[in-house]
Design a protein around this motif. Structure first.
Motif: not given
Lengths: 216, 216
Positions: A87, A91, A146, A150
């Motif tokens: 993650d 990110r 996530v 994103t």
């Protein structure tokens, strides 16, 4: 985990009474997960016992059970930790100051590289994945959120910049990319895509398909 | 399997000598797979023994071993049989006299429906899937070929009719759709897509994404 941290943790714990949880407990948890991760990778999840993990750290099994109720709890936490490292990597790509098209490509490529690093060992799936599928562990919820966010950030940026079409509802586009992105990050699917070169060719084709679908 | 066939097979087999394989052997194989399939679905692959299958048919285990070397061989043949029924269903869709857009939608929907029927029981994965993943059974090669050729036929027709773009190499487009189509037919992925309504919404979004990518 560094020598220093391990020593600190040990001295803190000699003073600790049950129920007290401080930074030392957090560090000890991390140490347990790190050692467990290494042992699972080296010997497999099924062949590693809580006793093996305790012995490697130099504590008793009873002590480990103060942190995790069962081997499964350790396994789930190891998976969650691996996914959270994935993650952080995607990110970071989404936040870059680059065209959305480039970021979407790089994000999908990062998913692939992280999945290969985390879940496939010599092109065989880590057995923890098989166990997690069989027992339907639900450690992927935060990760799914996530990945979705994103994708949403990059697609929204690409709509603002005029790189991507705006007719299709944003949530429909993001959901479709999210489902498709499973091909890059799911060890069961990846292990079927052939050798590394074939895998690369196939997933580049999927990335190009996604980008064509986003054309204005 | 009909009563008549079972009787015919039994009488044929009383005359059979080892090594002789005729239509009766083929029928007996089919009967074994059909009974095994039912037992695997009812009790799970792991909990079903070769003895259970033999008892259900009314023959000895030794007799079954004349057809299949092991329980795994029966399991692989059951999977191959299920996939070939999926193959026939999607081939039929590809042959229809309809616009390519409609056929691509229907083909993907058929993959989904067949996968749900074959591999998920009350939204839990059939345990034969877990075993096949763990032991890396390779029964899917023929199936992969059929799915690819079905996609190729529909996309080529759509290019001829002007429904789809022709700039991207045909093999790249078909490879990308093939990889993406795993979302509709892989039980491990399907079992994560949520309840039936959610699953439908998500996969419709993917179908729309694929069709947008094909726009001329």
């Amino acid at each position: 985990m560094s020598k220093k941290t391990a020593n600190d943790t040990a001295s803190d714990l000699s003073d600790a009474t049950p129920g007290q949880r401080g930074p030392a407990d957090h560090e000890r948890r991390e140490q347990i997960l790190s050692v467990a991760d290494d042992l699972f990778k080296a010997h497999g999840f099924r062949k590693t016992s809580v006793t093996d993990i305790a012995r490697e750290i130099g504590v008793s099994s009873a002590y480990l059970y103060r942190f995790f109720n069962s081997k499964q709890a350790i396994g789930e936490a190891v998976c969650a930790r691996a996914l959270s490292s994935m993650d952080n990597a995607i990110r970071a790509v989404a936040e870059r100051d680059q065209p959305a098209t480039q970021r979407l490509r790089d994000m999908l490529q990062t998913l692939l590289e992280e999945a290969l690093r985390l879940f496939l060992r010599e092109r065989r799936m880590h057995d923890i994945i098989v166990v997690s599928i069989e027992n339907q562990w639900s450690v992927t919820e935060e990760h799914n959120r996530v990945v979705y966010e994103t994708i949403e950030k990059i697609v929204a940026d690409g709509r603002d910049s005029g790189e991507f079409e705006r007719k299709t509802p944003l949530d429909e586009v993001c959901t479709a990319i999210r489902v498709t992105a499973a091909a890059y990050a799911h060890p069961v699917l990846l292990s079927r895509l052939g050798d590394p070169e074939e895998m690369e060719t196939k997933l580049t084709a999927v990335t190009n398909l996604i980008l064509r679908s986003l054309a204005p």
